[in-house]
Design a protein around this motif. Structure first.
Motif, PDB file in Angstrom:
ATOM      1  N   GLY A  31       0.800  -1.212   0.000  1.00 59.69           N
ATOM      2  CA  GLY A  31       0.000   0.000   0.000  1.00 59.69           C
ATOM      3  C   GLY A  31       0.837   1.268   0.000  1.00 59.69           C
ATOM      4  N   ASP A  33       3.119   3.831  -1.651  1.00 55.28           N
ATOM      5  CA  ASP A  33       3.342   4.222  -3.039  1.00 55.28           C
ATOM      6  C   ASP A  33       4.794   4.637  -3.216  1.00 55.28           C
ATOM      7  N   GLN A  84      -9.173   9.679  -8.204  1.00 55.73           N
ATOM      8  CA  GLN A  84      -9.912   8.424  -8.328  1.00 55.73           C
ATOM      9  C   GLN A  84     -11.155   8.545  -9.206  1.00 55.73           C
ATOM     10  N   ASN A 126      -7.495   6.229 -13.117  1.00 51.86           N
ATOM     11  CA  ASN A 126      -6.192   6.093 -12.469  1.00 51.86           C
ATOM     12  C   ASN A 126      -6.167   4.767 -11.722  1.00 51.86           C
ATOM     13  N   ARG A 127      -5.140   3.978 -11.907  1.00 52.80           N
ATOM     14  CA  ARG A 127      -5.051   2.684 -11.245  1.00 52.80           C
ATOM     15  C   ARG A 127      -4.538   2.803  -9.797  1.00 52.80           C
ATOM     16  N   HIS A 128      -4.087   3.983  -9.403  1.00 51.65           N
ATOM     17  CA  HIS A 128      -3.534   4.191  -8.065  1.00 51.65           C
ATOM     18  C   HIS A 128      -4.447   5.084  -7.227  1.00 51.65           C
ATOM     19  N   LEU A 129      -4.195   5.134  -5.939  1.00 53.19           N
ATOM     20  CA  LEU A 129      -4.981   6.001  -5.059  1.00 53.19           C
ATOM     21  C   LEU A 129      -4.652   7.472  -5.294  1.00 53.19           C
ATOM     22  N   ASP A 130      -3.388   7.751  -5.563  1.00 46.74           N
ATOM     23  CA  ASP A 130      -2.938   9.115  -5.836  1.00 46.74           C
ATOM     24  C   ASP A 130      -2.500   9.209  -7.290  1.00 46.74           C
TER      25      ASP A 130
END
Length: 146
Positions: A31, A33, A84, A126-130
């Motif tokens: 988790g 990044d 997101q 977006n594949r990421h949280l940020d």
């Protein structure tokens, strides 16, 4: 099955211990990044993330840099505010869709085209949280290479 009960117990214990050690190795860093310091996010690696077919088009063709820069700006603005959310664009021009797919792959975004009421719609997520954009945008990278 052909082993004694004692040997079977040892194998099961080994597998259990191995699973716990893997969970420990994965656990704390999961988790987190690491894209800022990850070498996979250098401009060259970002370019390599683009599909081979799109890279060939970007290398060969005379790319309209203004269009490329416009898409980069739009995506940067959108995902910097709402990392997101899903960006949607109606694009009938196939070459412009191709450029947008290339920009998305370079920025590590997910893009998909679909038909909607006879028109082509692109959705970008977006594949990421940020959202962490590459240090060098695709347009600048291509200009640097030429």
């Amino acid at each position: 099955m052909n082993r004694s009960g004692e040997e079977q117990e040892r194998v099961l214990q080994y597998l259990e211990d191995e699973g716990k050690s893997k969970a420990r190795r994965r656990g704390p860093s999961r988790g987190v990044d690491r894209r800022k310091e990850d070498p996979a996010y250098t401009p060259r690696e970002c370019f390599q993330r683009i599909s081979r077919r799109l890279r060939a088009v970007l290398k060969r063709s005379r790319i309209p840099m203004e269009t490329l820069e416009t898409w980069e700006e739009r995506l940067l603005r959108f995902f910097s505010v709402s990392p997101q959310a899903v960006y949607t664009a109606m694009l009938d021009n196939s070459f412009e869709r191709l450029l947008l797919h290339a920009v998305c792959q370079y920025m590590d975004l997910i893009s998909a085209s679909a038909n909607l009421e006879g028109k082509r719609q692109m959705k970008v997520s977006n594949r990421h949280l940020d959202f962490l954009p590459p240090g060098l945008l695709l347009s600048a990278y291509l200009e640097q290479r030429s």
